[in-house]
Design a protein around this motif. Sequence first.
Motif, PDB file in Angstrom:
ATOM      1  N   LEU A 154      -1.645  -8.161   6.071  1.00 25.19           N
ATOM      2  CA  LEU A 154      -1.455  -7.004   5.195  1.00 25.19           C
ATOM      3  C   LEU A 154      -0.477  -6.066   5.899  1.00 25.19           C
ATOM      4  O   LEU A 154      -0.843  -5.435   6.902  1.00 25.19           O
ATOM      5  N   PRO A 155       0.758  -5.964   5.436  1.00 26.78           N
ATOM      6  CA  PRO A 155       1.793  -5.287   6.219  1.00 26.78           C
ATOM      7  C   PRO A 155       1.915  -3.789   5.987  1.00 26.78           C
ATOM      8  O   PRO A 155       2.697  -3.129   6.670  1.00 26.78           O
ATOM      9  N   ASP A 156       1.158  -3.237   5.034  1.00 26.16           N
ATOM     10  CA  ASP A 156       1.373  -1.835   4.663  1.00 26.16           C
ATOM     11  C   ASP A 156       0.224  -0.943   5.080  1.00 26.16           C
ATOM     12  O   ASP A 156      -0.067   0.069   4.446  1.00 26.16           O
ATOM     13  N   GLN A 157      -0.443  -1.294   6.185  1.00 30.74           N
ATOM     14  CA  GLN A 157      -1.473  -0.444   6.764  1.00 30.74           C
ATOM     15  C   GLN A 157      -0.873   0.346   7.921  1.00 30.74           C
ATOM     16  O   GLN A 157       0.037  -0.131   8.604  1.00 30.74           O
ATOM     17  N   SER A 158      -1.397   1.541   8.155  1.00 31.28           N
ATOM     18  CA  SER A 158      -0.950   2.308   9.319  1.00 31.28           C
ATOM     19  C   SER A 158      -1.476   1.623  10.570  1.00 31.28           C
ATOM     20  O   SER A 158      -2.696   1.468  10.718  1.00 31.28           O
ATOM     21  N   PRO A 159      -0.598   1.172  11.466  1.00 36.07           N
ATOM     22  CA  PRO A 159      -1.040   0.393  12.627  1.00 36.07           C
ATOM     23  C   PRO A 159      -1.711   1.253  13.688  1.00 36.07           C
ATOM     24  O   PRO A 159      -1.422   2.442  13.822  1.00 36.07           O
ATOM     25  N   ARG A 160      -2.619   0.618  14.418  1.00 34.33           N
ATOM     26  CA  ARG A 160      -3.247   1.269  15.555  1.00 34.33           C
ATOM     27  C   ARG A 160      -2.557   0.809  16.836  1.00 34.33           C
ATOM     28  O   ARG A 160      -1.879  -0.194  16.855  1.00 34.33           O
ATOM     29  N   GLY A 161      -2.778   1.537  17.910  1.00 33.64           N
ATOM     30  CA  GLY A 161      -2.232   1.119  19.196  1.00 33.64           C
ATOM     31  C   GLY A 161      -0.738   1.359  19.302  1.00 33.64           C
ATOM     32  O   GLY A 161      -0.144   2.177  18.588  1.00 33.64           O
ATOM     33  N   LYS A 162      -0.099   0.586  20.200  1.00 31.28           N
ATOM     34  CA  LYS A 162       1.307   0.823  20.534  1.00 31.28           C
ATOM     35  C   LYS A 162       2.286  -0.045  19.751  1.00 31.28           C
ATOM     36  O   LYS A 162       3.492   0.156  19.844  1.00 31.28           O
TER      37      LYS A 162
ATOM     38  N   PRO B 126      11.629   3.884   7.456  1.00 33.67           N
ATOM     39  CA  PRO B 126      11.512   4.463   6.108  1.00 33.67           C
ATOM     40  C   PRO B 126      10.700   3.581   5.172  1.00 33.67           C
ATOM     41  O   PRO B 126      10.863   2.365   5.127  1.00 33.67           O
ATOM     42  N   PHE B 127       9.801   4.223   4.427  1.00 31.83           N
ATOM     43  CA  PHE B 127       9.027   3.583   3.363  1.00 31.83           C
ATOM     44  C   PHE B 127       9.160   4.468   2.136  1.00 31.83           C
ATOM     45  O   PHE B 127       8.693   5.599   2.127  1.00 31.83           O
ATOM     46  N   PHE B 128       9.889   3.988   1.149  1.00 34.35           N
ATOM     47  CA  PHE B 128      10.237   4.805  -0.016  1.00 34.35           C
ATOM     48  C   PHE B 128      10.897   6.118   0.423  1.00 34.35           C
ATOM     49  O   PHE B 128      10.602   7.185  -0.107  1.00 34.35           O
ATOM     50  N   GLY B 129      11.750   6.017   1.440  1.00 34.11           N
ATOM     51  CA  GLY B 129      12.544   7.166   1.857  1.00 34.11           C
ATOM     52  C   GLY B 129      11.902   8.063   2.887  1.00 34.11           C
ATOM     53  O   GLY B 129      12.555   8.994   3.374  1.00 34.11           O
ATOM     54  N   MET B 130      10.655   7.835   3.258  1.00 32.09           N
ATOM     55  CA  MET B 130       9.991   8.691   4.251  1.00 32.09           C
ATOM     56  C   MET B 130       9.661   7.888   5.499  1.00 32.09           C
ATOM     57  O   MET B 130       9.096   6.793   5.418  1.00 32.09           O
ATOM     58  N   GLU B 131      10.010   8.437   6.670  1.00 39.49           N
ATOM     59  CA  GLU B 131       9.729   7.774   7.943  1.00 39.49           C
ATOM     60  C   GLU B 131       8.227   7.762   8.207  1.00 39.49           C
ATOM     61  O   GLU B 131       7.589   8.819   8.271  1.00 39.49           O
ATOM     62  N   VAL B 132       7.678   6.554   8.340  1.00 41.50           N
ATOM     63  CA  VAL B 132       6.237   6.425   8.608  1.00 41.50           C
ATOM     64  C   VAL B 132       6.004   5.369   9.682  1.00 41.50           C
ATOM     65  O   VAL B 132       6.830   4.475   9.899  1.00 41.50           O
ATOM     66  N   LYS B 133       4.864   5.465  10.346  1.00 37.06           N
ATOM     67  CA  LYS B 133       4.504   4.487  11.369  1.00 37.06           C
ATOM     68  C   LYS B 133       4.288   3.126  10.704  1.00 37.06           C
ATOM     69  O   LYS B 133       3.555   3.001   9.727  1.00 37.06           O
ATOM     70  N   THR B 134       4.944   2.094  11.251  1.00 41.42           N
ATOM     71  CA  THR B 134       4.931   0.763  10.652  1.00 41.42           C
ATOM     72  C   THR B 134       4.701  -0.280  11.744  1.00 41.42           C
ATOM     73  O   THR B 134       5.240  -0.169  12.842  1.00 41.42           O
ATOM     74  N   MET B 135       3.911  -1.317  11.433  1.00 37.31           N
ATOM     75  CA  MET B 135       3.590  -2.324  12.440  1.00 37.31           C
ATOM     76  C   MET B 135       4.809  -3.159  12.837  1.00 37.31           C
ATOM     77  O   MET B 135       5.626  -3.521  11.995  1.00 37.31           O
TER      78      MET B 135
ATOM     79  N   HIS C  94       1.023   9.097   8.968  1.00 34.16           N
ATOM     80  CA  HIS C  94       1.495   9.017  10.354  1.00 34.16           C
ATOM     81  C   HIS C  94       3.015   9.065  10.371  1.00 34.16           C
ATOM     82  O   HIS C  94       3.685   8.069  10.134  1.00 34.16           O
ATOM     83  N   ARG C  95       3.541  10.243  10.670  1.00 32.39           N
ATOM     84  CA  ARG C  95       4.983  10.469  10.665  1.00 32.39           C
ATOM     85  C   ARG C  95       5.457  10.837  12.068  1.00 32.39           C
ATOM     86  O   ARG C  95       4.644  11.056  12.968  1.00 32.39           O
ATOM     87  N   PRO C  96       6.774  10.899  12.281  1.00 32.43           N
ATOM     88  CA  PRO C  96       7.260  11.269  13.620  1.00 32.43           C
ATOM     89  C   PRO C  96       6.724  12.630  14.050  1.00 32.43           C
ATOM     90  O   PRO C  96       6.468  13.498  13.212  1.00 32.43           O
ATOM     91  N   PRO C  97       6.552  12.836  15.353  1.00 33.96           N
ATOM     92  CA  PRO C  97       6.041  14.118  15.867  1.00 33.96           C
ATOM     93  C   PRO C  97       6.876  15.294  15.361  1.00 33.96           C
ATOM     94  O   PRO C  97       8.106  15.237  15.340  1.00 33.96           O
ATOM     95  N   GLY C  98       6.167  16.333  14.935  1.00 31.81           N
ATOM     96  CA  GLY C  98       6.839  17.536  14.441  1.00 31.81           C
ATOM     97  C   GLY C  98       7.003  17.581  12.933  1.00 31.81           C
ATOM     98  O   GLY C  98       7.285  18.644  12.373  1.00 31.81           O
ATOM     99  N   GLU C  99       6.823  16.423  12.265  1.00 28.28           N
ATOM    100  CA  GLU C  99       6.945  16.395  10.807  1.00 28.28           C
ATOM    101  C   GLU C  99       5.631  16.836  10.154  1.00 28.28           C
ATOM    102  O   GLU C  99       4.565  16.740  10.739  1.00 28.28           O
ATOM    103  N   ILE C 100       5.748  17.311   8.922  1.00 27.75           N
ATOM    104  CA  ILE C 100       4.582  17.797   8.192  1.00 27.75           C
ATOM    105  C   ILE C 100       3.774  16.627   7.638  1.00 27.75           C
ATOM    106  O   ILE C 100       4.333  15.652   7.147  1.00 27.75           O
ATOM    107  N   ASN C 101       2.454  16.733   7.716  1.00 33.99           N
ATOM    108  CA  ASN C 101       1.570  15.763   7.082  1.00 33.99           C
ATOM    109  C   ASN C 101       1.573  16.048   5.575  1.00 33.99           C
ATOM    110  O   ASN C 101       1.135  17.125   5.148  1.00 33.99           O
ATOM    111  N   PRO C 102       2.069  15.135   4.750  1.00 31.30           N
ATOM    112  CA  PRO C 102       2.216  15.439   3.319  1.00 31.30           C
ATOM    113  C   PRO C 102       0.884  15.656   2.605  1.00 31.30           C
ATOM    114  O   PRO C 102       0.858  16.279   1.545  1.00 31.30           O
ATOM    115  N   TYR C 103      -0.211  15.142   3.163  1.00 32.20           N
ATOM    116  CA  TYR C 103      -1.519  15.314   2.529  1.00 32.20           C
ATOM    117  C   TYR C 103      -2.201  16.590   2.965  1.00 32.20           C
ATOM    118  O   TYR C 103      -3.198  17.002   2.371  1.00 32.20           O
TER     119      TYR C 103
END
Length: 301
Positions: A188-196, A202-211, A286-295
């Motif tokens: 399942l490739p669209d889960q927020s990954p844990r660990g390093k 970008p996912f639909f134009g927004m930078e998010v943590k991706t496995m 989960h976005r880059p440090p300093g970015e706003i949490n959209p939720y």
Amino acid sequence: MSKIKYFLIAGLLRIAGGLSLAGAQRIGRIVGYLVWRLPTKSRQVTDVNLDICLPELTEPERAALVRESLRQTGMTMLEVPLMWEWPVEKCLGLVRETEGLELIDQAMAGGKGLILLAPHLGNWELAGLFFSSRYKMAALYSPPNMPEFEDYMIKVRGRLGSELVRGDRRGLARLAAILREGGVAGILPDQSPRGKGNAFAPFFGMEVKTMTLVSKLMQRTGANVLITYAERLPDAAGFRIVVRDTGPGLGDSDPVAATTAMNQAIEHCVREIPAQYQWEYKRLRHRPPGEINPYNPDRVC
């Protein structure tokens, strides 16, 4: 207390497993409607996700998609007990159409392994069951919060011999071994990954943590990669299994390039049937440090 909770949930799953597909989908639509109608967290998250990810929609179009997405997610929730409790043959009988299966034969030619990406689109439980009935397959999973539930989940998902491996170091080593043997690994490739093992892409134009797991497995094993989903057909008619090429770049040694390519492949599938994507998941939290949490706009990542 946890054992009581487990027996209660297991009992409800067995009761729901006695429904027909039409009955499960009917109840699921009602559940989705109530979630849409009431001020629920799922409704709020869906609103935020669609506002960010599909800005080209008009307000009426977005409102209609929010409502339909929650109804579709409700149907998915009520279909899961069927996939877990019905006999395997009955589940597989729900597959009425297929598209792109020849891509799998091409990808596995010469004994190569295959990574099969299955985003939270349509009924991913049925997709896993369908492919495990045809290939030597292993699927990555995260243990549930309720330990008693793990054995049940492994039992029902592994009815056709599919091997479930935990997302830890030992599990990932087993996944790589199966790919080297020419098997199939479901992820399942669209889960927020844990660990390093992640990168921001970008996912639909927004930078998010991706496995980064997929690109690492491709590099280590030489496996190919495809993407799949089980599309829900109208009026409880069943499902259509779809397999698509992912495009180039998923095995790139640059983690940002590889995760960007993977997210693009997911996007292309989601845009084909956007109402059946699980927009209720906080994929953008989960976005880059300093970015706003959209939720939670008062929080900085």
